[in-house]
Structures are given as C-alpha cells and as structure tokens.
Design an enzyme around this catalytic site. Structure first.
Site, mmCIF file in Angstrom:
data_model
loop_
_atom_site.group_PDB
_atom_site.id
_atom_site.type_symbol
_atom_site.label_atom_id
_atom_site.label_comp_id
_atom_site.label_asym_id
_atom_site.label_seq_id
_atom_site.Cartn_x
_atom_site.Cartn_y
_atom_site.Cartn_z
ATOM 1 N N SER A 1 -8.394 -5.277 4.935
ATOM 2 C CA SER A 1 -8.954 -4.995 3.607
ATOM 3 C C SER A 1 -9.308 -6.257 2.809
ATOM 4 C CB SER A 1 -8.002 -4.114 2.792
ATOM 5 O OG SER A 1 -7.745 -2.918 3.461
ATOM 6 N N THR B 1 -10.812 -6.955 -5.282
ATOM 7 C CA THR B 1 -12.128 -6.848 -5.924
ATOM 8 C C THR B 1 -12.680 -5.423 -5.774
ATOM 9 O OG1 THR B 1 -13.012 -7.810 -3.886
ATOM 10 C CG2 THR B 1 -12.843 -9.277 -5.763
ATOM 11 N N ASP C 1 0.834 -1.200 0.000
ATOM 12 C CA ASP C 1 0.000 0.000 0.000
ATOM 13 C C ASP C 1 0.873 1.257 0.000
ATOM 14 O OD1 ASP C 1 -2.270 1.505 0.059
ATOM 15 O OD2 ASP C 1 -2.763 1.101 2.156
ATOM 16 N N GLY C 2 0.359 2.310 -0.605
ATOM 17 C CA GLY C 2 1.031 3.610 -0.537
ATOM 18 C C GLY C 2 1.648 4.098 -1.834
ATOM 19 N N ASN C 3 1.374 3.411 -2.925
ATOM 20 C CA ASN C 3 1.942 3.842 -4.212
ATOM 21 C C ASN C 3 1.477 5.250 -4.588
ATOM 22 O OD1 ASN C 3 2.959 1.280 -4.388
ATOM 23 N ND2 ASN C 3 1.484 0.560 -5.911
ATOM 24 N N GLY C 4 0.177 5.500 -4.398
ATOM 25 C CA GLY C 4 -0.388 6.796 -4.784
ATOM 26 C C GLY C 4 0.227 7.928 -3.971
ATOM 27 N N ASN D 1 -10.716 -2.704 -6.013
ATOM 28 C CA ASN D 1 -9.913 -1.783 -6.810
ATOM 29 C C ASN D 1 -10.579 -1.355 -8.126
ATOM 30 O OD1 ASN D 1 -6.680 -3.154 -5.797
ATOM 31 N ND2 ASN D 1 -7.801 -1.396 -4.989
ATOM 32 N N TRP D 2 -11.649 -2.088 -8.537
ATOM 33 C CA TRP D 2 -12.370 -1.667 -9.759
ATOM 34 C C TRP D 2 -13.023 -0.311 -9.561
ATOM 35 C CZ3 TRP D 2 -11.188 -4.531 -13.807
ATOM 36 C CH2 TRP D 2 -10.896 -5.879 -13.631
ATOM 37 N N ARG E 1 -0.267 9.334 -9.951
ATOM 38 C CA ARG E 1 -0.332 8.125 -9.128
ATOM 39 C C ARG E 1 0.279 6.897 -9.825
ATOM 40 N NH1 ARG E 1 -3.799 7.459 -5.140
ATOM 41 N NH2 ARG E 1 -4.262 5.353 -5.851
HETATM 42 C C1 FPP Z 1 -1.800 0.402 -3.364
HETATM 43 O O1 FPP Z 1 -1.339 1.690 -3.542
HETATM 44 C C2 FPP Z 1 -1.351 -0.476 -4.377
HETATM 45 C C3 FPP Z 1 -2.114 -1.267 -5.182
HETATM 46 C C4 FPP Z 1 -3.301 -0.864 -5.936
HETATM 47 C C5 FPP Z 1 -1.720 -2.650 -5.337
HETATM 48 C C6 FPP Z 1 -0.263 -2.890 -5.578
HETATM 49 C C7 FPP Z 1 0.137 -2.623 -6.961
HETATM 50 C C8 FPP Z 1 1.438 -2.566 -7.337
HETATM 51 C C9 FPP Z 1 2.573 -2.767 -6.410
HETATM 52 C C10 FPP Z 1 1.739 -2.285 -8.732
HETATM 53 C C11 FPP Z 1 1.166 -3.374 -9.565
HETATM 54 C C12 FPP Z 1 2.181 -3.999 -10.333
HETATM 55 C C13 FPP Z 1 2.187 -5.290 -10.645
HETATM 56 C C14 FPP Z 1 3.132 -5.730 -11.652
HETATM 57 C C15 FPP Z 1 1.333 -6.297 -9.995
HETATM 58 P P1 FPP Z 1 -2.428 2.834 -3.517
HETATM 59 O O2 FPP Z 1 -2.656 3.267 -4.923
HETATM 60 O O3 FPP Z 1 -3.640 2.367 -2.787
HETATM 61 O O4 FPP Z 1 -1.696 3.939 -2.692
HETATM 62 P P2 FPP Z 1 -2.375 5.087 -1.835
HETATM 63 O O5 FPP Z 1 -3.092 4.397 -0.694
HETATM 64 O O6 FPP Z 1 -1.213 5.901 -1.377
HETATM 65 O O7 FPP Z 1 -3.304 5.842 -2.745
#
Ligand code: FPP
Length: 227
Positions: free
Chosen positions: A183, A61, A14-17, A63-64, A27
């Site tokens: 989650s 499920t 978690d935390g990519n965004g 994330n859609w 993001r």
């Molecule tokens: C959560 O970050 C991340 C996900 C949606 C799932 C993980 C996805 C990856 C690591 C990339 C996918 C790559 C592959 C090849 C499977 P978030 O977007 O919820 O972050 P935030 O809470 O900071 O918005």
C-alpha cells in the site's frame, strides 16, 4: 544459525474499522482503540535493546478518499492524542518524528506536531516516526525533483539521503489484519526487509505478539542477495 538484529521496525496498522464493526461500533471507535495500541507498542520498542526506530503508517495519501467525517475524526484524534500522550513520550524517552507532507494539515495540528517534535528531540530510547499524509511514490518523486533542482546526480546514495525518511533501511515490516499488501508504504526502504503478515486486527495487536514475530525475525535467514 541466524541471529538478526532488529534496528528499524515498520508497522502497517490495519483493521481498525473491522475491529469496530465486529463489535457493532462505529469505525472511529476502532481508531480510538488503535491509538491506545500505539502507546503499548512504543513502550515496548523504547525498552527493547536493539530497536532504534519505529515507523508507523498512520495516514496515507490515499486516506483522504475516506468519508469526510472519518478524515476529520482522524485529524482531531491525532491532535488530541499528541496532546494527551506528550508525558508518555517523556516517560518512555521516545523521540517523535514524522514523514509525509504535513503542510496540508490545519495550522493548529502542524503547531502541535512541531511542538511534540521539539520537546522530544533529545530522546534516544526509540525514534517513533509517524507517516502522515505519506505515500512512497510521492516521497521518491519529491526527492528526485529536489536532486534535479540542485543539479545533483541521482544515485542510490543521493536519493536515499534526499527522502523524507533518510533514517535507515527497514529490517522488519509487519502488517496487521490479514491483508498482504504494501500500500505505497516505504517502498524504497523495505528493499531488504523481512515481511510479516498477521491476521490480528490492529486494535488487538499486543507487545506479546510483536515479541513472537521478532523471535521469528531473529531466526530468519537474511542473505541480502548473497548466498
Ligand atoms: C487502518 O484501519 C488504520 C488507519 C487508517 C491508520 C492507523 C490509524 C490509527 C492506528 C489511529 C490513528 C491514531 C493516531 C493517534 C495516529 P482501517 O480503518 O483501514 O481498518 P479496516 O481495513 O478494517 O477498515
């Protein structure tokens, strides 16, 4: 003195965004960086003495509900990533598996997933299971329905066997980015797992931090309900 053995590790990435936002990036750049981290962590697990299985929450499920461009991006990223990373699965001796309902993915992506599974099925250093369109409640409901259709009694053993992930119970679950939630991830399989939450955002997570968490896991007192 505890001396726990880590066989099955699960990660909520978690935390990519937020990682991207803090850098003034869109993001999707966070997801790209996050995918690179998957490679480093898989390598670490493949080289680790006791880790047999690594389960990663890649797409739930729920994330859609994200904006269409982000969902489309994640699907394309997965496809490109599997194409690009196939040599590293070979290099690390890592077997690729999935849990979740992938039948809704594009035929191209389903073919890619099937191909990487087929090409890596003989590897034993680590099994990397990606949870894709995965939800724990749905998985349990589907398993119970299958048992009912077969006329089999629902027991802990039969249900465990019927899940998408009849692998093994999870020993350690880590969630990054400071959120302290499950989650809808592997709720059956984490019954006795040790839980760790780190503030580190997934794109900043490193094998070194994983190693530090594992060291704490090894020392934790796991009683499984006993004394
Ligand atoms: C959560 O970050 C991340 C996900 C949606 C799932 C993980 C996805 C990856 C690591 C990339 C996918 C790559 C592959 C090849 C499977 P978030 O977007 O919820 O972050 P935030 O809470 O900071 O918005």
């Amino acid at each position: 003195m505890a001396n726990n053995i880590l066989r099955h590790l699960a990660l909520i990435m978690d935390g990519n965004g937020r990682w991207a936002k803090r850098r003034g990036l869109i993001r999707t750049r966070g997801h790209e960086r996050g995918a690179e981290v998957i490679r480093d962590i898989t390598k670490y697990c493949a080289e680790h003495d006791t880790i047999e299985t690594l389960t990663l929450y890649a797409f739930s499920t729920e994330n859609w509900k994200r904006p269409k461009y982000e969902v489309d991006f994640l699907m394309r990223l997965l496809d490109r990533w599997l194409e690009k990373e196939l040599p590293t699965y070979h290099k690390f001796g890592a077997k690729f598996e999935t849990i979740g309902n992938i039948e809704v993915f594009s035929p191209k992506l389903q073919r890619r997933i099937a191909m990487v599974k087929e090409e890596t099925k003989h590897y034993t250093n680590v099994t990397q299971i990606m949870a894709l369109n995965y939800g724990s409640r749905e998985e349990i409901v589907r398993a119970v329905s299958r048992l009912n259709r077969k006329g089999e009694e629902v027991t802990e053993e039969s249900l465990s066997r019927e899940l998408d992930s009849p692998y093994s119970d999870i020993d350690l679950l880590i969630r990054t980015s400071g959120e302290q939630r499950i989650s809808n991830f592997l709720m059956w399989q984490i019954s006795y797992a040790e839980l760790f939450f780190t503030d580190t955002l997934w794109p900043d997570f490193t094998p070194r931090e994983l190693e530090q968490i594992i060291a704490q896991f090894i020392d934790r007192d796991r009683r499984f309900g006993g004394v």
